[in-house]
Write a protein that holds these residues in place. Structure first.
Motif, PDB file in Angstrom:
ATOM      1  N   ILE A  10       2.387  -5.762   2.078  1.00 44.52           N
ATOM      2  CA  ILE A  10       3.816  -5.613   1.811  1.00 44.52           C
ATOM      3  C   ILE A  10       4.308  -4.482   2.713  1.00 44.52           C
ATOM      4  CG2 ILE A  10       5.560  -5.155   0.046  1.00 44.52           C
ATOM      5  CD1 ILE A  10       3.285  -5.655  -2.026  1.00 44.52           C
ATOM      6  N   PRO A  11       5.380  -4.729   3.451  1.00 42.66           N
ATOM      7  CA  PRO A  11       5.882  -3.630   4.284  1.00 42.66           C
ATOM      8  C   PRO A  11       6.170  -2.397   3.419  1.00 42.66           C
ATOM      9  CG  PRO A  11       7.076  -5.657   4.739  1.00 42.66           C
ATOM     10  CD  PRO A  11       6.193  -5.931   3.585  1.00 42.66           C
ATOM     11  N   ARG A  12       5.888  -1.240   3.976  1.00 43.25           N
ATOM     12  CA  ARG A  12       6.041  -0.010   3.188  1.00 43.25           C
ATOM     13  C   ARG A  12       7.476   0.187   2.736  1.00 43.25           C
ATOM     14  NH1 ARG A  12       1.220   3.175   4.317  1.00 43.25           N
ATOM     15  NH2 ARG A  12      -0.323   1.540   4.152  1.00 43.25           N
ATOM     16  N   TRP A  13       8.422  -0.225   3.576  1.00 39.82           N
ATOM     17  CA  TRP A  13       9.816   0.005   3.177  1.00 39.82           C
ATOM     18  C   TRP A  13      10.178  -0.817   1.957  1.00 39.82           C
ATOM     19  CZ3 TRP A  13      13.337  -3.940   2.939  1.00 39.82           C
ATOM     20  CH2 TRP A  13      13.072  -5.101   3.699  1.00 39.82           C
ATOM     21  N   ARG A  14       9.521  -1.996   1.818  1.00 38.11           N
ATOM     22  CA  ARG A  14       9.764  -2.805   0.631  1.00 38.11           C
ATOM     23  C   ARG A  14       9.203  -2.134  -0.611  1.00 38.11           C
ATOM     24  NH1 ARG A  14      10.568  -8.549   0.354  1.00 38.11           N
ATOM     25  NH2 ARG A  14      11.458  -9.220   2.319  1.00 38.11           N
ATOM     26  N   VAL A  15       8.032  -1.502  -0.441  1.00 37.88           N
ATOM     27  CA  VAL A  15       7.452  -0.779  -1.576  1.00 37.88           C
ATOM     28  C   VAL A  15       8.416   0.313  -2.029  1.00 37.88           C
ATOM     29  CG1 VAL A  15       5.564   0.723  -2.281  1.00 37.88           C
ATOM     30  CG2 VAL A  15       5.096  -1.258  -0.842  1.00 37.88           C
ATOM     31  N   VAL A  16       8.911   1.089  -1.054  1.00 38.15           N
ATOM     32  CA  VAL A  16       9.827   2.180  -1.394  1.00 38.15           C
ATOM     33  C   VAL A  16      11.084   1.638  -2.068  1.00 38.15           C
ATOM     34  CG1 VAL A  16      11.329   3.960  -0.424  1.00 38.15           C
ATOM     35  CG2 VAL A  16       8.980   3.749   0.365  1.00 38.15           C
ATOM     36  N   VAL A  17      11.654   0.573  -1.499  1.00 42.12           N
ATOM     37  CA  VAL A  17      12.900   0.040  -2.060  1.00 42.12           C
ATOM     38  C   VAL A  17      12.662  -0.483  -3.481  1.00 42.12           C
ATOM     39  CG1 VAL A  17      14.611  -1.787  -1.851  1.00 42.12           C
ATOM     40  CG2 VAL A  17      13.979  -0.448   0.154  1.00 42.12           C
ATOM     41  N   SER A  18      11.565  -1.211  -3.696  1.00 36.35           N
ATOM     42  CA  SER A  18      11.300  -1.744  -5.035  1.00 36.35           C
ATOM     43  C   SER A  18      11.159  -0.620  -6.048  1.00 36.35           C
ATOM     44  CB  SER A  18      10.012  -2.573  -5.033  1.00 36.35           C
ATOM     45  OG  SER A  18      10.038  -3.499  -3.984  1.00 36.35           O
ATOM     46  N   LYS A  19      10.352   0.386  -5.671  1.00 39.06           N
ATOM     47  CA  LYS A  19      10.136   1.506  -6.591  1.00 39.06           C
ATOM     48  C   LYS A  19      11.448   2.219  -6.862  1.00 39.06           C
ATOM     49  CE  LYS A  19       5.546   1.647  -6.909  1.00 39.06           C
ATOM     50  NZ  LYS A  19       4.896   1.676  -8.220  1.00 39.06           N
TER      51      LYS A  19
END
Lengths: 245, 297
Positions: free
Chosen positions: A92-101
């Protein structure tokens, strides 16, 4: 957004003692508003509701604490527990992780703070004809929660002591320093929130006068969210997994 | 590998179960060790550098009003007393709260998180010894936040003018008051914060709970007393831990608060604050002790 990540984060944030703590804290302004309604307060309702209830208790205390608890926990507790490795190892792209969190932390924070704002505001102001005060602070709290959560989430990637650093920012920088040195007010999320609330509530300056203008607050809020979000993503992209902390 | 005929085959295993032959230092030494190690931990000594930043920075910041007073004395030649000892704790109240919020979880939270309590309790200490040693250690550390700035202010005031000895003699009655108030506030804040911190192994949330307790109670008490002059408005100030501390301090220093301040508006008798301070500290101590008494490994 990534749904599994978001769902897991929601469970992580809500299945804890801290939810009880936050619910108790969110009840404080509601109880105070009830006391104001049925007690013998001598202050004007719009004056009291905006300066005391909203500015002092909700924006200055409840909002930053809730955002701090959820913003640093969303990603920070996974890093603390060492489970962040499993999350970051997924494709999962890291930016997606940040946005989801971030979105989950933001929504949970908003759920607590907005409930307190609306219920307490309506209790204190019902029948007084200052509905815009409630609307103004409700919108401002939603925007302020996003800024706080973004900053604290970025902080939790940067350091394992994010909670303490956040406490120091909220209570020493926003609480003490901005009171002493006026110029530092442009660097305080609390002042942006108050500025935005005052702008929408459009009360007379005699009743409630924030330090920053509405438009300025909105621009600064957007800048803070973008910069902190970018820093958070950047830090997570360079995050070394397998590091024991 | 060489085989030696002198040794029987089983010999290398037969080390025997030896008893410890050295001196046994006993319960008192064990308690003293917990106290000293906790006091060191309160300032991050023996921990990594990052653990030292917050406590040391808070002690430095707590000295700021005293330094400001002495700086003005140095720059203007006039003996303007803008910082009074009775008011000092109010200036730095958020720093005091942040210190206990940061360090109380540091003292008890790690043992909770790492499950090291059974190791302590299997030694020659009682459970209450552990809790009390932690309490006294945090209170001692807090003296660096409460008593140290007052002493700096006292000595600085004397040396700021040209009459060092008369000045010291005149304000000598402040010394026992400084001592009593600093010890009382330190014990109170340490007891309250440890009672909260001992409930959770997550140090971050213990810190949040402690700071929320002080900040929320302070704001709510302030809002109640600002809003009217009915008796229940005035009694509302007793919700605020900050104001209970402040009221007790004023009583110890035998001074009256400003009539426009929250304490002045509440206009409650000084001994009430002191009694409430003692009662809350005792309640916190009971909660802390109960937490360790009830622990089953």
């Amino acid at each position: 957004m990534n749904w599994p990540v978001a769902q897991l984060t929601l469970r992580l944030l809500l299945n804890q003692k801290r939810t009880v703590l936050l619910a108790v804290l969110a009840l404080v302004p509601v109880l105070l508003a009830a006391v104001f309604r049925w007690g013998s307060f001598e202050e004007h309702p719009a004056d009291w509701a905006s300066n005391r209830l909203m500015a002092q208790i909700i924006v200055a205390a409840l909002l930053p604490l809730a955002a701090l608890i959820f913003g640093t926990a969303a990603l920070g507790s996974e890093i603390d527990d060492g489970t962040a490795v499993y999350l970051l190892a997924k494709p999962i792209p890291r930016w997606r992780v940040v946005v989801s969190k971030l979105v989950v932390a933001w929504l949970v924070t908003v759920a607590f703070v907005l409930m307190a704002t609306v219920v307490a505001g309506v209790l204190a102001l019902a029948g007084e004809g200052h509905a815009l005060v409630v609307v103004g602070f409700a919108v401002a709290v939603i925007a302020g929660a996003l800024a706080y959560c973004t900053v604290f989430l970025a902080l939790s990637v940067a350091t394992s002591r994010a909670f303490l650093a956040g406490l120091v920012y909220v209570f020493i920088w926003e609480g003490l320093v901005t009171g002493l040195f006026e110029g530092t007010r442009v660097l305080s999320i609390r002042e942006y929130t108050l500025g935005l609330a005052g702008w929408i509530a459009s009360l007379s300056p005699k009743t409630f006068e924030p330090e920053l203008a509405g438009g300025q607050s909105l621009v600064l809020l957007a800048i803070v969210c973008l910069v902190a979000g970018w820093v958070g993503v950047r830090l997570l992209q360079r995050f070394e997994t397998g590091e024991s902390s | 590998m060489q085989s030696s005929p002198d040794l029987a085959a089983g010999n290398i295993y037969d080390l025997g179960y030896r008893r410890y032959q050295g001196a046994r230092l006993g319960r008192r030494q064990a308690v003293l060790t917990i106290y000293l190690q906790s006091l060191r931990a309160a300032f991050g000594l023996g921990r990594r550098p990052a653990a030292k930043i917050v406590p040391v920075a808070l002690v430095v910041l707590a000295l700021f009003p005293a330094a400001l007073r002495l700086g003005i004395a140095a720059a203007t030649d006039q003996n303007i007393r803008i910082v009074e000892p009775a008011n000092y704790y109010s200036y730095i109240q958020i720093l005091l709260a942040l210190f206990v919020a940061a360090q109380a979880p540091e003292l008890v939270g790690r043992d909770l998180r790492n499950n090291t309590r059974p190791l302590y309790f299997s030694r020659a200490i009682r459970r209450s010894d552990y809790a009390l040693a932690k309490l006294v250690a945090l209170a001692s550390a807090m003296l660096f936040m409460t008593a140290l700035p007052q002493v700096v202010l006292y000595v600085g005031n004397a040396f700021a003018g040209s009459h060092v000895w008369p000045e010291m003699r005149d304000s000598a009655p402040d010394l026992p008051r400084i001592a009593v108030s600093a010890v009382a506030l330190s014990l109170f804040m340490a007891a309250v914060s440890l009672a909260v911190a001992a409930q959770t192994s997550r140090r971050a949330f213990a810190a949040g709970g402690i700071i929320a307790l002080f900040v929320f109670s302070g704001t709510v008490g302030g809002v109640l007393v600002e809003a009217g002059s009915a008796l229940w408005n005035r009694l509302g100030i007793l919700i605020s831990l900050y104001d209970v501390m402040r009221g007790a301090t004023f009583w110890i220093f035998a001074t009256d608060p400003e009539p426009e301040s929250q304490l002045g508006r509440a206009d409650l008798p000084g001994p009430l604050y002191a009694a409430l301070l003692a009662a809350l500290a005792s309640l916190a101590l009971v909660l802390l002790l109960r937490r360790y008494m009830r622990f089953r490994p």
